[in-house]
Enzyme design. Structure first.
Site, PDB file in Angstrom:
ATOM      1  N   ARG A 259      53.802  72.116  25.098  1.00 58.37           N
ATOM      2  CA  ARG A 259      54.019  71.302  23.932  1.00 58.37           C
ATOM      3  C   ARG A 259      54.210  72.348  22.665  1.00 58.37           C
ATOM      4  O   ARG A 259      54.534  71.740  21.527  1.00 58.37           O
ATOM      5  CB  ARG A 259      52.834  70.202  23.490  1.00 58.37           C
ATOM      6  CG  ARG A 259      52.794  69.306  24.675  1.00 58.37           C
ATOM      7  CD  ARG A 259      51.805  68.293  24.543  1.00 58.37           C
ATOM      8  NE  ARG A 259      52.072  67.623  23.333  1.00 58.37           N
ATOM      9  CZ  ARG A 259      52.764  66.523  23.402  1.00 58.37           C
ATOM     10  NH1 ARG A 259      53.043  65.798  24.651  1.00 58.37           N
ATOM     11  NH2 ARG A 259      52.823  65.805  22.361  1.00 58.37           N
TER      12      ARG A 259
ATOM     13  N   ASN B 175      48.993  66.367  15.663  1.00 54.69           N
ATOM     14  CA  ASN B 175      50.219  66.553  16.125  1.00 54.69           C
ATOM     15  C   ASN B 175      51.041  65.578  15.475  1.00 54.69           C
ATOM     16  O   ASN B 175      50.902  64.429  15.403  1.00 54.69           O
ATOM     17  CB  ASN B 175      50.234  66.139  17.770  1.00 54.69           C
ATOM     18  CG  ASN B 175      51.595  66.180  18.323  1.00 54.69           C
ATOM     19  OD1 ASN B 175      52.558  66.761  18.113  1.00 54.69           O
ATOM     20  ND2 ASN B 175      51.808  65.215  19.273  1.00 54.69           N
ATOM     21  N   GLY B 176      52.291  65.744  14.937  1.00 53.53           N
ATOM     22  CA  GLY B 176      53.117  65.093  14.167  1.00 53.53           C
ATOM     23  C   GLY B 176      53.436  65.677  13.040  1.00 53.53           C
ATOM     24  O   GLY B 176      53.376  66.784  12.723  1.00 53.53           O
TER      25      GLY B 176
ATOM     26  N   GLU C 179      68.645  78.368  28.253  1.00 51.24           N
ATOM     27  CA  GLU C 179      67.242  78.058  27.489  1.00 51.24           C
ATOM     28  C   GLU C 179      66.246  79.095  27.944  1.00 51.24           C
ATOM     29  O   GLU C 179      65.292  79.085  27.279  1.00 51.24           O
ATOM     30  CB  GLU C 179      67.084  76.553  27.707  1.00 51.24           C
ATOM     31  CG  GLU C 179      66.366  76.309  29.038  1.00 51.24           C
ATOM     32  CD  GLU C 179      66.176  74.927  28.942  1.00 51.24           C
ATOM     33  OE1 GLU C 179      65.564  74.219  28.018  1.00 51.24           O
ATOM     34  OE2 GLU C 179      66.330  73.966  30.155  1.00 51.24           O
TER      35      GLU C 179
ATOM     36  N   HIS D 232      92.783  75.631  27.756  1.00 47.29           N
ATOM     37  CA  HIS D 232      93.135  75.112  26.506  1.00 47.29           C
ATOM     38  C   HIS D 232      92.052  75.926  25.457  1.00 47.29           C
ATOM     39  O   HIS D 232      92.251  75.437  24.353  1.00 47.29           O
ATOM     40  CB  HIS D 232      92.676  73.451  26.220  1.00 47.29           C
ATOM     41  CG  HIS D 232      93.481  72.998  27.285  1.00 47.29           C
ATOM     42  ND1 HIS D 232      94.695  72.677  26.684  1.00 47.29           N
ATOM     43  CD2 HIS D 232      93.063  72.315  28.188  1.00 47.29           C
ATOM     44  CE1 HIS D 232      95.208  71.960  27.959  1.00 47.29           C
ATOM     45  NE2 HIS D 232      94.271  71.741  28.968  1.00 47.29           N
TER      46      HIS D 232
ATOM     47  N   LYS E  78      58.460  71.615  25.138  1.00 48.43           N
ATOM     48  CA  LYS E  78      58.599  70.517  26.091  1.00 48.43           C
ATOM     49  C   LYS E  78      59.470  69.173  25.721  1.00 48.43           C
ATOM     50  O   LYS E  78      60.349  68.950  26.212  1.00 48.43           O
ATOM     51  CB  LYS E  78      57.251  70.242  26.963  1.00 48.43           C
ATOM     52  CG  LYS E  78      57.758  69.242  28.141  1.00 48.43           C
ATOM     53  CD  LYS E  78      58.504  70.223  29.028  1.00 48.43           C
ATOM     54  CE  LYS E  78      58.679  69.370  30.525  1.00 48.43           C
ATOM     55  NZ  LYS E  78      59.953  69.617  31.286  1.00 48.43           N
TER      56      LYS E  78
HETATM   57  O1  M6R Z   1      61.555  64.490  27.361  1.00 53.70           O
HETATM   58  P1  M6R Z   1      62.975  64.136  27.433  1.00 53.70           P
HETATM   59  O2  M6R Z   1      63.630  64.132  28.934  1.00 53.70           O
HETATM   60  O3  M6R Z   1      63.512  63.261  26.414  1.00 53.70           O
HETATM   61  O4  M6R Z   1      63.703  65.686  26.858  1.00 53.70           O
HETATM   62  C1  M6R Z   1      65.116  65.924  26.618  1.00 53.70           C
HETATM   63  C2  M6R Z   1      65.462  67.204  26.477  1.00 53.70           C
HETATM   64  O5  M6R Z   1      64.893  68.039  25.193  1.00 53.70           O
HETATM   65  C3  M6R Z   1      65.170  68.185  27.572  1.00 53.70           C
HETATM   66  O6  M6R Z   1      65.985  67.699  28.769  1.00 53.70           O
HETATM   67  C4  M6R Z   1      65.465  69.574  27.103  1.00 53.70           C
HETATM   68  O7  M6R Z   1      67.033  69.606  27.313  1.00 53.70           O
HETATM   69  C5  M6R Z   1      64.900  70.600  28.241  1.00 53.70           C
HETATM   70  N1  M6R Z   1      64.574  71.808  27.597  1.00 53.70           N
HETATM   71  C6  M6R Z   1      65.877  70.925  29.206  1.00 53.70           C
HETATM   72  O8  M6R Z   1      65.240  71.711  30.266  1.00 53.70           O
END
Ligand code: M6R
Length: 608
Positions: A27, A101-102, A488, A504, A603
Site C-alpha cells: 500500500r 491513511n487518507g 509498470e 497511422h 497497490k
Molecule cells: O484495485 P483496482 O483493481 O481498482 O486497481 C486498478 C488499477 O490501479 C490497477 O489495476 C493497476 O493498474 C495495477 N498496477 C496494474 O497492475
C-alpha cells in the site's frame, strides 16, 4: 495510499506491527514508523525507505518494549517521503500518537487555526493536524476528543490512535478509507486490510464510515460518530495466512502468477453448478438481464483492460452493446446514461478512488450498478447494488496478475448468463464454454511449465528501450495489459496498439531491433495480424509473437514464438496473458528491480 496497523494484547507489540506492516507494504513503501506504549511513555521510531530499514533500526521490533502500539507504511501525498513526514505523528507533549491513511482535505485551514492557538508543526503532512486537534479537544476522555475531531476534519481517513493516559486502549476511526478490526486469541488488531491480521485471526469486523472502534486486550467496542455505542457483526474470512505469504517464491508476483490455475478453479467452483453457470451467484434474474439495454464497464488500469476484453465477449457472445470507460474520465465527461443500462465497476482492491467515485456517480443518476471486486467489505463492494466477488485471494504484488485472471473469468461467466437470458447462448453452447473453461487451469500450468524458455528470452531484453504490443480484437485487449505489466515493473517504455492502427503514425518509431510483441490468437484475424507483423518486420522490428498451437504460419514471420494451448476464441486472454506476465516479471528480475514494489506506485490508488 498507506497502510495502518495496531495491536493490543499479550505479546510484544512491535514485532506484531512489523509483521502486519510487511503485509501492507504493497500500500505504500516510502517510509514507515511505529509508536508503542513502553510502560512509561509513548515511544516511537520512524525510518525513511522500505520497511526493512525500520525493522533493522528496531532489531525486528525488539528494542521497542510494550504490548500496545500502532504502525504505518507510507505512500507520500502531503510532504515528501522523509523521516519527519513519516507516521506516527504526535502532539507536542508526545502523549497522543496517530497513524493515518487518507487525506485530510481541510488540513491547511485547521493548521492555521491551530498555529494561531499556539501549536507548532514539525512535518508537512496533513496528518499532524489530527494529532494536534486531538490534543486540543482531549480533556481526559479519548472518545469525546475523537468524535469532536471527526466533526472537524474533512476528507478521507482511517486512523489508529493511542493515548499515553489510556495505555491499554487503541482507538480506530474510519471515513472513506478502509479499516478492519481483528479479534485474535492473544490480543486484538486493527489494519487497513485483511492480510495484515490473517496470521492472528480470521475473525474480522469491517468498520463503516463514521464508526469508531475501541480495542483492549480482550474486548472490542464500537461507537458512532456521536460516541453512541453500536453493535457490529464479525465475519469469518475464507483466506488463510498462507495466502498472504510468499510461500517459497522470491516475489509475490511470481507466486501470484503461479496461483492463477487455482484462481480459475476457485471461480468455477463458486459459479458453476451441475455443469451450468449458476445465475444466482450474480444476484440478477434472467428477467433483470433482459431489461438491461447496455452494459457500461468502468474501471482503472488492468481492471479496465479486463473490461476491454469483456466488451468483445459480451458483444460477440450476447449481442448486447457495451461501452468501456476509464473511471477517471467517466463522470467528468457528463456521460449520457440510459436508465436501463447496467454500470459494471471492476476493481481488485475495491478502494480505487476514481472507480469508487464512478460508482457513486452512476448511483446518483439512478443507474443500477454491479461491482466485480476481490476484496470483501471494501468500499466498492459495500456501495454497489450487486456485488460479484472474485476468488483470487489476497493479491499483494502491485502488478496485478491473478486478480486480472479472476476478473476475466467472472466476465466469461456473466457473459454466458446474459447470453442465455437473451437467447444467444444455447445449452449446448454453455456446455461447450464450460468445458473449455474447465481446461484453462491445466492449460495455464502447461504454459507455466515453459517458463525457463521465457526467462532465457527475457534476459536478452533487459536493456530494451521501447517495446510495442499489437493485436486485434481480444488480442488488442491483452496487448494493453501486456504493455502495462512490462512498463509498470521494468520501467521500459512500452505502448499497445490495435495492430491495424500502428501504421497511422506509430510505425514511424519502429527501427532496427525495436521489440514488438504481437499477440495473434484469433484464427479469423490471423492473416491480418500476420500482415501487421510483416509491416513492422520490414521496418527492422524484432517480433515476439504469442499465438495458439497450430498457427505455425506465425513462425514464418515472427522471430520468436510463444505458443499457448488451444481454447475457445473468447477465452484466449486467460492463456495469452501468462507468457506476457512472465516476460514482464523476468525482464524486471533481470534488471534487478523490486518486482513487487515498483517505484512511484501503490497497490490501490485511493487518490484521484
Ligand atoms: O484495485 P483496482 O483493481 O481498482 O486497481 C486498478 C488499477 O490501479 C490497477 O489495476 C493497476 O493498474 C495495477 N498496477 C496494474 O497492475
Amino acid at each position: 495510499m498507506c497502510g495502518i496497523v495496531g495491536y493490543v494484547g499479550k505479546s510484544q507489540a512491535a514485532p506484531v506491527l512489523l509483521d502486519g506492516l510487511a503485509k501492507l507494504e504493497y500500500r505504500g513503501y516510502d517510509s514507515a514508523g511505529m509508536a508503542v506504549y513502553d510502560g512509561n511513555k509513548i515511544a516511537f521510531e520512524k525510518a525513511l525507505g522500505r520497511l526493512k530499514v525500520l525493522s533493522e533500526k528496531t532489531h525486528d521490533g525488539e528494542t521497542m518494549p510494550g504490548t500496545i502500539g500502532i504502525g504505518h507504511t507510507r505512500w507520500a501525498t502531503h510532504g515528501e517521503p522523509s523521516e519527519i513526514n513519516s507516521h506516527p505523528h504526535l502532539n507536542e507533549s508526545e502523549t497522543i500518537a496517530v497513524v493515518h491513511n487518507g487525506i485530510i482535505e481541510n488540513y491547511a485551514k485547521l493548521k492555521d487555526k491551530l498555529i494561531s492557538r499556539g501549536y507548532s508543526f514539525k512535518s508537512q503532512t496533513d496528518t499532524e493536524v489530527v494529532a494536534h486537534l486531538l490534543d486540543y479537544y482531549y480533556k481526559g476522555d479519548p472518545l469525546e476528543a475523537i468524535t469532536k475531531v471527526m466533526h472537524r476534519v474533512e476528507g478521507s481517513y482511517a486512523l489508529g490512535i493511542i493515548f499515553a493516559e489510556h495505555p491499554d486502549e487503541i482507538f480506530a476511526v474510519r471515513k472513506d478509507s478502509p479499516l478492519i478490526v481483528g479479534r485474535g486469541k492473544d490480543g486484538n488488531l486493527i489494519a487497513s486490510d485483511v492480510p495484515a491480521v490473517l496470521k492472528y485471526t480470521r475473525n474480522v469486523y469491517f468498520i463503516d464510515n463514521g464508526e469508531i472502534a475501541h480495542l483492549t486486550e480482550d474486548a472490542i467496542d464500537f461507537f458512532d460518530v456521536d460516541g453512541q455505542p453500536i453493535e457490529k457483526e464479525s465475519k469469518t474470512i475464507e483466506w488463510d495466512a498462507e495466502a498472504a505469504s510468499k510461500g517459497g517464491y522470491e516475489y509475490f508476483m511470481e507466486k501470484e502468477i503461479h496461483e492463477q490455475p487455482k484462481t480459475i478453479r476457485d471461480t468455477l467452483s463458486h459459479h458453476v453448478k451441475d455443469g451450468k453457470v449458476n445465475i444466482e451467484g450474480f444476484n440478477m434474474s434472467e428477467d433483470d438481464m433482459r431489461q438491461i439495454s447496455r452494459i457500461r464497464i468502468v474501471a482503472c488500469g488492468s481492471a479496465y483492460h479486463t473490461g476491454v476484453t469483456a466488451k468483445y465477449i459480451y458483444e460477440g457472445m450476447c449481442r448486447i452493446p457495451v461501452e468501456c470507460d476509464l473511471a477517471s474520465e467517466f463522470r467528468y465527461r457528463n456521460p449520457i446514461l440510459d436508465p436501463n443500462e447496467l454500470v459494471v465497476i471492476i476493481s481488485q482492491s475495491g478502494e480505487t478512488a476514481d472507480s469508487k467515485a464512478a460508482l457513486i456517480y452512476a448511483k446518483e443518476q439512478g443507474i443500477r450498478t454491479l461491482a466485480i471486486v476481490n476484496v470483501e467489505g471494501s468500499s466498492i463492494a459495500r456501495d454497489a447494488d450487486i456485488v460479484v466477488l472474485t476468488y483470487a485471494g489476497p493479491e499483494i504484488a502491485v502488478a496485478t496478475t491473478k486478480a486480472y485472471s479472476a476478473q476475466l473469468m467472472t466476465h466469461y461467466l456473466l457473459a454466458i448468463s446474459f447470453g442465455k437470458a437473451l437467447g444467444k447462448v444455447s445449452e449446448e453452447d454453455e456446455a461447450k464454454y464450460i468445458q473449455s473453461m474447465r481446461k484453462l487451469p491445466e492449460q495455464i500450468e502447461m504454459v507455466l511449465n515453459n517458463k525457463e524458455r521465457i526467462q532465457r528470452f527475457a534476459n536478452r531484453y533487459v536493456t530494451a528501450h521501447d517495446v510495442y504490443f499489437i493485436g486485434r480484437g481480444v488480442d488488442y485487449a491483452i496487448s494493453l495489459e501486456a504493455s502495462l505489466k512490462l512498463k509498470e515493473i521494468s520501467y521500459i517504455h512500452s505502448e499497445a496498439y490495435a495492430a491495424g492502427e500502428l501504421k497511422h503514425g506509430t510505425i514511424s518509431l519502429i527501427e532496427e531491433g525495436t521489440l514488438v510483441g504481437a499477440v495473434c490468437t484469433q484464427k479469423e484475424l490471423l492473416p491480418k495480424s500476420i500482415s501487421n507483423i510483416v509491416e513492422v518486420k520490414s521496418r527492422g522490428a524484432f517480433v515476439i509473437a504469442v499465438t495458439t498451437v497450430g498457427n505455425t504460419e506465425v513462425e514464418e514471420v515472427a522471430d520468436y514464438v510463444m505458443y499457448i494451448p488451444e481454447t475457445d476464441q473468447y477465452f484466449t486472454n486467460s492463456l495469452a496473458i501468462i507468457p506476457l506476465q512472465l516476460f514482464a516479471y523476468y525482464v524486471t528480475l533481470g534488471k534487478g528491480f523490486d518486482v513487487d514494489k515498483p517505484r512511484n506506485l501503490a497497490k490501490s490508488v485511493t487518490v484521484e
